[in-house]
Design an enzyme around this catalytic site. Structure first.
Site, mmCIF file in Angstrom:
data_model
loop_
_atom_site.group_PDB
_atom_site.id
_atom_site.type_symbol
_atom_site.label_atom_id
_atom_site.label_comp_id
_atom_site.label_asym_id
_atom_site.label_seq_id
_atom_site.Cartn_x
_atom_site.Cartn_y
_atom_site.Cartn_z
ATOM 1 N N LYS A 57 10.101 6.486 -39.401
ATOM 2 C CA LYS A 57 11.295 7.409 -40.207
ATOM 3 C C LYS A 57 11.018 7.339 -41.337
ATOM 4 C CE LYS A 57 13.152 5.383 -35.807
ATOM 5 N NZ LYS A 57 14.284 3.954 -35.610
ATOM 6 N N GLY A 58 10.634 6.207 -41.676
ATOM 7 C CA GLY A 58 10.744 6.508 -43.473
ATOM 8 C C GLY A 58 11.142 7.254 -44.233
ATOM 9 N N GLU B 250 3.882 10.210 -46.121
ATOM 10 C CA GLU B 250 4.456 8.693 -46.426
ATOM 11 C C GLU B 250 5.570 7.971 -47.045
ATOM 12 O OE1 GLU B 250 5.150 6.524 -44.196
ATOM 13 O OE2 GLU B 250 3.147 5.457 -43.374
ATOM 14 N N ASP B 251 6.329 7.751 -46.219
ATOM 15 C CA ASP B 251 7.174 6.552 -47.334
ATOM 16 C C ASP B 251 6.431 5.894 -48.336
ATOM 17 O OD1 ASP B 251 7.159 4.718 -45.444
ATOM 18 O OD2 ASP B 251 8.722 4.446 -45.416
ATOM 19 N N ASP C 202 1.427 0.283 -47.975
ATOM 20 C CA ASP C 202 1.649 -0.611 -48.501
ATOM 21 C C ASP C 202 -0.440 -1.892 -48.062
ATOM 22 O OD1 ASP C 202 3.063 -3.702 -49.015
ATOM 23 O OD2 ASP C 202 2.654 -3.853 -46.984
ATOM 24 N N LYS D 23 2.133 0.781 -53.386
ATOM 25 C CA LYS D 23 1.844 -0.711 -53.870
ATOM 26 C C LYS D 23 0.676 -1.087 -53.567
ATOM 27 C CE LYS D 23 5.946 -2.186 -51.497
ATOM 28 N NZ LYS D 23 6.009 -3.791 -50.229
ATOM 29 N N PHE E 262 9.823 -5.719 -51.765
ATOM 30 C CA PHE E 262 10.618 -5.080 -51.081
ATOM 31 C C PHE E 262 11.474 -3.966 -51.184
ATOM 32 C CE2 PHE E 262 12.748 -4.380 -47.119
ATOM 33 C CZ PHE E 262 11.502 -4.285 -46.033
ATOM 34 N N VAL E 263 11.709 -2.858 -50.714
ATOM 35 C CA VAL E 263 12.313 -1.843 -51.895
ATOM 36 C C VAL E 263 12.700 -0.948 -50.363
ATOM 37 C CG1 VAL E 263 11.840 -1.367 -53.701
ATOM 38 C CG2 VAL E 263 10.531 0.030 -51.608
ATOM 39 N N ASP F 126 14.216 1.337 -44.778
ATOM 40 C CA ASP F 126 14.858 0.605 -43.892
ATOM 41 C C ASP F 126 14.469 -0.826 -44.557
ATOM 42 O OD1 ASP F 126 12.846 0.228 -42.129
ATOM 43 O OD2 ASP F 126 13.759 -0.202 -41.340
ATOM 44 N N ARG G 243 18.452 3.528 -44.515
ATOM 45 C CA ARG G 243 17.630 4.782 -45.258
ATOM 46 C C ARG G 243 18.584 5.404 -45.814
ATOM 47 N NH1 ARG G 243 13.046 3.736 -42.153
ATOM 48 N NH2 ARG G 243 13.799 2.545 -39.994
#
Ligand code: 5GP
Length: 183
Positions: free
Chosen positions: A46-47, A102-103, A106, A134, A155-156, A162, A168
């Site tokens: 969902k990001g 993609e959001d 990682d 990242k 962590f953002v 989210d 969000r």
């Protein structure tokens, strides 16, 4: 009781104006690169949903869109882990020029597995656009073709990202305060 989401942020990393400007730059680059083959843009739910809809509006070639959701579990290598597709594309990607949106990247496992899956289905090419990266956390060899911002290991949340399904809808990207994190 009111709950202001901003109280839970340590600080704002990217405000609305900064995001808008950078997304427009990515849109220009994507429009130029895909001028011969307009892409099928795939939003990784969902990001990525907020980034996806803003990016889409800055692209000047006639794209098509679709949505996919996946989770990736375990394994040190791509082949040893499992990719669970919780929402699949609505049609075949054979011969398509795909742009996966993609959001954040990682470890890179999810996106690498997703890219391999789409190539195995016959996509002509699979490029990757991510709002955030990242690279210090990467465990597989994966580099995005388009990246909004490279960030340190924090962590953002916000702009689609989210924590426990919340935040969000923040229009900025911020670092979540440790006090807002419940174990
Ligand atoms: P990976 O690259 O490790 O396979 O997984 C990437 C996914 O992990 C992202 O799509 C996102 O859902 C989640 N993720 C990684 N870092 C962060 C972060 O800093 N904030 C949030 N909200 N999600 C993150």
């Amino acid at each position: 009781m009111t709950h202001d989401m901003y109280q839970d942020l340590e600080r704002i990393l990217y405000d609305r104006q900064t995001l808008e400007k950078r997304v427009a730059e990515l849109g220009r680059a994507i429009s130029a690169d895909f001028s011969a083959h307009p892409p099928l843009m795939v939003c990784v739910l969902k990001g990525a949903v907020v980034f996806f809809s803003d990016l889409l509006k800055t692209i000047t070639v006639p794209v098509e869109i679709d949505f996919m959701a996946a989770s990736s579990y375990g394994g040190q290598t791509v082949s040893s882990g499992t990719l669970e597709i919780t929402k699949d594309l609505s049609r075949s990607v054979k011969g398509e020029h795909l742009l996966l949106v993609e959001d954040i990247i990682d470890t890179g496992r999810t996106l690498l597995r997703l890219r391999d899956l789409l190539l195995s289905r016959g996509a002509a090419q699979v490029r990757i656009a991510t709002l955030l990266d990242k690279p210090s956390r990467r465990v597989v060899d994966l580099k995005p073709d388009y990246c909004g911002f490279t960030i340190p290991d924090a962590f953002v949340v916000g702009y689609g990202l989210d924590y426990a399904e919340k935040y969000r809808n923040l229009p900025e990207v911020g670092i979540l305060s440790p006090s807002a994190i419940r174990d």
